[in-house]
Write an enzyme that holds these catalytic residues in place. Structure first.
Site, PDB file in Angstrom:
ATOM      1  N   HIS A 149      -5.945 -14.961  -9.642  1.00 36.23           N
ATOM      2  CA  HIS A 149      -6.701 -13.769 -10.050  1.00 36.23           C
ATOM      3  C   HIS A 149      -8.189 -14.086 -10.210  1.00 36.23           C
ATOM      4  O   HIS A 149      -9.045 -13.254  -9.890  1.00 36.23           O
ATOM      5  CB  HIS A 149      -6.143 -13.210 -11.370  1.00 36.23           C
ATOM      6  CG  HIS A 149      -4.921 -12.359 -11.188  1.00 36.23           C
ATOM      7  ND1 HIS A 149      -4.187 -11.877 -12.244  1.00 36.23           N
ATOM      8  CD2 HIS A 149      -4.310 -11.884 -10.078  1.00 36.23           C
ATOM      9  CE1 HIS A 149      -3.175 -11.141 -11.796  1.00 36.23           C
ATOM     10  NE2 HIS A 149      -3.221 -11.148 -10.480  1.00 36.23           N
ATOM     11  N   LYS A 174       4.636  -2.780 -13.921  1.00 32.84           N
ATOM     12  CA  LYS A 174       3.220  -3.091 -14.191  1.00 32.84           C
ATOM     13  C   LYS A 174       2.382  -2.238 -13.253  1.00 32.84           C
ATOM     14  O   LYS A 174       2.572  -2.276 -12.033  1.00 32.84           O
ATOM     15  CB  LYS A 174       2.917  -4.571 -13.925  1.00 32.84           C
ATOM     16  CG  LYS A 174       3.190  -5.489 -15.099  1.00 32.84           C
ATOM     17  CD  LYS A 174       2.623  -6.884 -14.860  1.00 32.84           C
ATOM     18  CE  LYS A 174       2.948  -7.810 -16.019  1.00 32.84           C
ATOM     19  NZ  LYS A 174       2.454  -9.199 -15.779  1.00 32.84           N
ATOM     20  N   ARG A 209      -0.073  12.930 -19.546  1.00 36.68           N
ATOM     21  CA  ARG A 209       0.478  11.900 -20.468  1.00 36.68           C
ATOM     22  C   ARG A 209       1.774  11.271 -19.967  1.00 36.68           C
ATOM     23  O   ARG A 209       2.566  10.756 -20.743  1.00 36.68           O
ATOM     24  CB  ARG A 209       0.680  12.469 -21.868  1.00 36.68           C
ATOM     25  CG  ARG A 209      -0.605  12.866 -22.528  1.00 36.68           C
ATOM     26  CD  ARG A 209      -0.572  12.650 -24.017  1.00 36.68           C
ATOM     27  NE  ARG A 209      -1.847  13.036 -24.596  1.00 36.68           N
ATOM     28  CZ  ARG A 209      -2.129  14.269 -25.021  1.00 36.68           C
ATOM     29  NH1 ARG A 209      -1.204  15.205 -24.966  1.00 36.68           N
ATOM     30  NH2 ARG A 209      -3.301  14.521 -25.530  1.00 36.68           N
ATOM     31  N   ASN A 233       3.917 -14.950 -13.434  1.00 40.00           N
ATOM     32  CA  ASN A 233       2.487 -15.164 -13.250  1.00 40.00           C
ATOM     33  C   ASN A 233       2.171 -16.545 -12.670  1.00 40.00           C
ATOM     34  O   ASN A 233       1.003 -16.934 -12.613  1.00 40.00           O
ATOM     35  CB  ASN A 233       1.772 -14.989 -14.594  1.00 40.00           C
ATOM     36  CG  ASN A 233       0.765 -13.866 -14.595  1.00 40.00           C
ATOM     37  OD1 ASN A 233      -0.405 -14.094 -14.832  1.00 40.00           O
ATOM     38  ND2 ASN A 233       1.199 -12.650 -14.313  1.00 40.00           N
TER      39      ASN A 233
HETATM   40  N1  LIG Z   1       2.569  -4.497 -10.308  1.00 37.53           N
HETATM   41  C1  LIG Z   1       3.030  -5.692  -9.998  1.00 37.53           C
HETATM   42  O1  LIG Z   1       3.994  -6.189 -10.563  1.00 37.53           O
HETATM   43  C2  LIG Z   1       2.374  -6.444  -8.884  1.00 37.53           C
HETATM   44  C3  LIG Z   1       3.008  -7.583  -8.339  1.00 37.53           C
HETATM   45  C4  LIG Z   1       2.395  -8.246  -7.290  1.00 37.53           C
HETATM   46  C5  LIG Z   1       1.182  -7.779  -6.776  1.00 37.53           C
HETATM   47  N2  LIG Z   1       0.614  -6.681  -7.309  1.00 37.53           N
HETATM   48  C6  LIG Z   1      -0.614  -6.122  -6.738  1.00 37.53           C
HETATM   49  O2  LIG Z   1      -0.323  -5.712  -5.401  1.00 37.53           O
HETATM   50  C7  LIG Z   1      -1.533  -5.745  -4.634  1.00 37.53           C
HETATM   51  C8  LIG Z   1      -1.269  -6.415  -3.310  1.00 37.53           C
HETATM   52  O3  LIG Z   1      -0.288  -5.681  -2.602  1.00 37.53           O
HETATM   53  P1  LIG Z   1      -0.161  -5.781  -1.021  1.00 37.53           P
HETATM   54  O4  LIG Z   1      -0.207  -7.196  -0.617  1.00 37.53           O
HETATM   55  O5  LIG Z   1       0.969  -4.937  -0.619  1.00 37.53           O
HETATM   56  O6  LIG Z   1      -1.549  -5.164  -0.546  1.00 37.53           O
HETATM   57  P2  LIG Z   1      -1.939  -3.721   0.039  1.00 37.53           P
HETATM   58  O7  LIG Z   1      -1.343  -2.638  -0.711  1.00 37.53           O
HETATM   59  O8  LIG Z   1      -3.426  -3.761   0.187  1.00 37.53           O
HETATM   60  O9  LIG Z   1      -1.265  -3.750   1.481  1.00 37.53           O
HETATM   61  C9  LIG Z   1      -1.692  -4.716   2.393  1.00 37.53           C
HETATM   62  C10 LIG Z   1      -2.234  -4.072   3.688  1.00 37.53           C
HETATM   63  O10 LIG Z   1      -1.134  -3.734   4.500  1.00 37.53           O
HETATM   64  C11 LIG Z   1      -1.202  -2.362   4.886  1.00 37.53           C
HETATM   65  N3  LIG Z   1       0.177  -1.913   4.995  1.00 37.53           N
HETATM   66  C12 LIG Z   1       1.067  -1.700   3.984  1.00 37.53           C
HETATM   67  N4  LIG Z   1       2.275  -1.428   4.498  1.00 37.53           N
HETATM   68  C13 LIG Z   1       2.153  -1.472   5.837  1.00 37.53           C
HETATM   69  C14 LIG Z   1       3.067  -1.317   6.912  1.00 37.53           C
HETATM   70  N5  LIG Z   1       4.370  -1.095   6.715  1.00 37.53           N
HETATM   71  N6  LIG Z   1       2.584  -1.425   8.171  1.00 37.53           N
HETATM   72  C15 LIG Z   1       1.274  -1.709   8.394  1.00 37.53           C
HETATM   73  N7  LIG Z   1       0.369  -1.887   7.430  1.00 37.53           N
HETATM   74  C16 LIG Z   1       0.821  -1.769   6.161  1.00 37.53           C
HETATM   75  C17 LIG Z   1      -2.035  -1.685   3.834  1.00 37.53           C
HETATM   76  O11 LIG Z   1      -2.638  -0.529   4.331  1.00 37.53           O
HETATM   77  C18 LIG Z   1      -3.045  -2.783   3.504  1.00 37.53           C
HETATM   78  O12 LIG Z   1      -4.085  -2.768   4.449  1.00 37.53           O
HETATM   79  C19 LIG Z   1      -2.554  -6.469  -5.474  1.00 37.53           C
HETATM   80  O13 LIG Z   1      -3.449  -5.533  -6.014  1.00 37.53           O
HETATM   81  C20 LIG Z   1      -1.744  -7.117  -6.568  1.00 37.53           C
HETATM   82  O14 LIG Z   1      -2.483  -7.285  -7.747  1.00 37.53           O
HETATM   83  C21 LIG Z   1       1.176  -6.010  -8.345  1.00 37.53           C
HETATM   84  O1  LIG Z   2       5.467  -8.424 -12.717  1.00 41.30           O
HETATM   85  C1  LIG Z   2       4.885  -9.357 -13.281  1.00 41.30           C
HETATM   86  O2  LIG Z   2       5.006  -9.567 -14.488  1.00 41.30           O
HETATM   87  C2  LIG Z   2       4.006 -10.252 -12.513  1.00 41.30           C
HETATM   88  O3  LIG Z   2       3.298 -11.054 -13.104  1.00 41.30           O
HETATM   89  C3  LIG Z   2       4.036 -10.151 -11.024  1.00 41.30           C
HETATM   90  C4  LIG Z   2       2.750 -10.617 -10.349  1.00 41.30           C
HETATM   91  O4  LIG Z   2       3.110 -11.013  -9.027  1.00 41.30           O
HETATM   92  C5  LIG Z   2       1.712  -9.502 -10.196  1.00 41.30           C
HETATM   93  O5  LIG Z   2       0.655  -9.955  -9.401  1.00 41.30           O
HETATM   94  C6  LIG Z   2       1.210  -8.875 -11.473  1.00 41.30           C
HETATM   95  O6  LIG Z   2       0.453  -7.723 -11.204  1.00 41.30           O
HETATM   96  C7  LIG Z   2       0.341  -9.792 -12.277  1.00 41.30           C
HETATM   97  O7  LIG Z   2       0.329  -9.323 -13.564  1.00 41.30           O
HETATM   98  P1  LIG Z   2      -0.894  -9.481 -14.554  1.00 41.30           P
HETATM   99  O8  LIG Z   2      -0.316  -9.047 -15.847  1.00 41.30           O
HETATM  100  O9  LIG Z   2      -1.308 -10.917 -14.526  1.00 41.30           O
HETATM  101  O10 LIG Z   2      -1.972  -8.580 -14.066  1.00 41.30           O
END
Ligand SMILES: NC(=O)c1ccc[n+]([C@@H]2O[C@H](COP(=O)([O-])OP(=O)(O)OC[C@H]3O[C@@H](n4cnc5c(N)ncnc54)[C@H](O)[C@@H]3O)[C@@H](O)[C@H]2O)c1
Ligand SMILES: O=C(O)C(=O)C[C@@H](O)[C@H](O)[C@H](O)COP(=O)(O)O
Ligand SMILES: [Zn+2]
Length: 377
Positions: free
Chosen positions: A254, A146, A124, A247
């Site tokens: 997306h 997030k 939890r 966003n």
């Molecule tokens: N939670 C949030 O607020 C938020 C915000 C933006 C994006 N996201 C999410 O993040 C994801 C995208 O993240 P991403 O672009 O980092 O993708 P990812 O985690 O897939 O990483 C991209 C690639 O780079 C590789 N990699 C990572 N670090 C490395 C390094 N230092 N050296 C070599 N290779 C490396 C990984 O293995 C992968 O193949 C999506 O799922 C998106 O929805 C979330």
């Molecule tokens: O942190 C946030 O808020 C964002 O919207 C950052 C975005 O870059 C990210 O891709 C996020 O995961 C999108 O949020 P979602 O609520 O549309 O899934």
């Protein structure tokens, strides 16, 4: 120890710091020990990051006397799935970590979202630390809490808000990132300029090559991005208002990701955001909200930086306007059935537009898909 740039995320009892700078990974053990001297750590990472950087992290934890175990998953967006989530949760339980221990999300945004969500629900709720290794994760996904996974119904539709206790962004690990993944992260950097910071966008137009090359300009871009996001998150943690600005480009982006089956070979998140931000500017111009020149200025910069800016650049196509609309109507910003988009009145003048006419979006997408077909023909 080094003297990193420190960005606070002010959230009362859930406040934490983002540390940004080169050489932080070898210091991770000492910095985590200062936060949690007795805690056991469960590291979640992917195969790529494990091969390149896990030994540095574990050596630093060993030096600080911190016990740790590691769970390694396949790289790529496909890992933000129910199956991998179950794998990670069961892996964490098998390590017998307790509620007071820490999950370490060590990787890009996929690992941050996946491991953060597991930390939110295991026993939890466990504490967790983000050690982001991609540019995208350092400027965006590791900050703000997030977490979640994808469903066949859409992106990030299953998740939780769960803040980390610390973010350690070692900028030197970005040297091993592929050019494609670096550029994808750059789309989210440009986003901060386009949301509400025109001077930052102008700075990026002049300095993007230095940001890509590394050094001080890169650190500066990461720090500006984190400060911007930290401010928005502090004012609106759970996206009841202003946070939706983050966003920008994501409603379209997306939908494109969902229709490419979350296949990282065809489209990665940052690329979807790049195309999505151009579409958001084009749609704004279509509605007469911003000048007709704005979309080409935005597309020009993103294209110069090596990002895709048009639907026809997605290999294998993205389906029909109806299919895109089907994904768009699952967006989390939908309120009482009404669509919300982030639109713009000019450079750095994004705003939240509620009650956007679905027929106008469908018509716009039909036109964009017809344009894409002409290019492909
Ligand atoms: N939670 C949030 O607020 C938020 C915000 C933006 C994006 N996201 C999410 O993040 C994801 C995208 O993240 P991403 O672009 O980092 O993708 P990812 O985690 O897939 O990483 C991209 C690639 O780079 C590789 N990699 C990572 N670090 C490395 C390094 N230092 N050296 C070599 N290779 C490396 C990984 O293995 C992968 O193949 C999506 O799922 C998106 O929805 C979330
Ligand atoms: O942190 C946030 O808020 C964002 O919207 C950052 C975005 O870059 C990210 O891709 C996020 O995961 C999108 O949020 P979602 O609520 O549309 O899934
Ligand atoms: Zn994003």
């Amino acid at each position: 120890m080094s003297t990193p740039i420190t960005v606070p995320v002010v959230l009362g009892a859930r406040s934490y710091e983002i540390l940004i700078g080169p050489g932080l990974l070898p210091e991770a053990g000492a910095r985590i020990a200062a936060l949690a001297p007795q805690a056991r750590l469960a590291i979640v990472t992917d195969e790529n990051v494990a091969a390149l950087h896990l030994a540095t992290l574990t050596a630093s934890l060993d030096k600080a006397g911190l016990a740790h175990q590691t769970i390694v998953v396949k790289p790529g967006e496909a890992s933000k799935s129910y199956a991998t989530f179950a794998e990670v949760c069961d892996g964490l339980l098998a390590t017998r970590v307790e509620r007071g221990d820490f999950v370490i999300a060590f990787g890009g945004g996929v690992i941050g979202d996946l491991a953060g969500f597991a930390a939110a629900v295991i026993r939890r709720g466990m504490r967790f630390i983000q050690i982001p290794t991609s540019l995208l994760a350092q400027v965006d996904s590791s900050v703000g809490g997030k977490t979640g996974i994808n469903s066949r119904h859409g992106k990030n539709l299953v998740g939780a808000f769960h803040q980390p206790s610390l973010v350690l962004a070692d900028t030197s690990v970005l040297d091993t990132l592929s050019k494609r993944e670096f550029r994808a992260g750059y789309a989210e950097v440009a986003k901060y300029g386009l949301i509400n910071d025109a001077p930052f966008f102008l700075w990026l137009e002049r300095n993007w090559r230095d940001v890509m090359a590394g050094g001080k300009a890169r650190e500066e871009a990461i720090a500006v991005s984190c400060r911007s996001k930290a401010g928005i998150v502090a004012r609106d943690e759970t996206e009841t208002g202003e946070r939706a600005l983050l966003n920008l480009g994501h409603t379209f982006g997306h939908a494109l990701e969902a229709l490419t089956g979350y296949n990282s070979k065809r489209l990665v998140h940052g690329e979807g955001v790049s195309i999505g931000m151009v579409l958001a500017h084009e749609f704004s111009a279509r509605l007469g909200l911003c000048s007709q020149e704005m979309p080409s200025r935005v597309a020009g910069h993103l294209a110069e930086a090596g990002l895709p800016t048009r639907i026809d650049q997605v290999p294998g196509g993205v389906g029909t306007a109806a299919e895109l609309m089907n994904a768009i109507t699952q967006d989390k910003k939908v309120k009482r059935g009404k669509l919300t988009f982030i639109l713009t009145r000019g450079l750095g003048e994004s705003f939240i537009a509620n009650d956007v006419d679905p027929a106008a979006v469908t018509g716009f997408l039909e036109e964009k898909l017809a344009d894409a077909q002409k290019v492909g023909a």
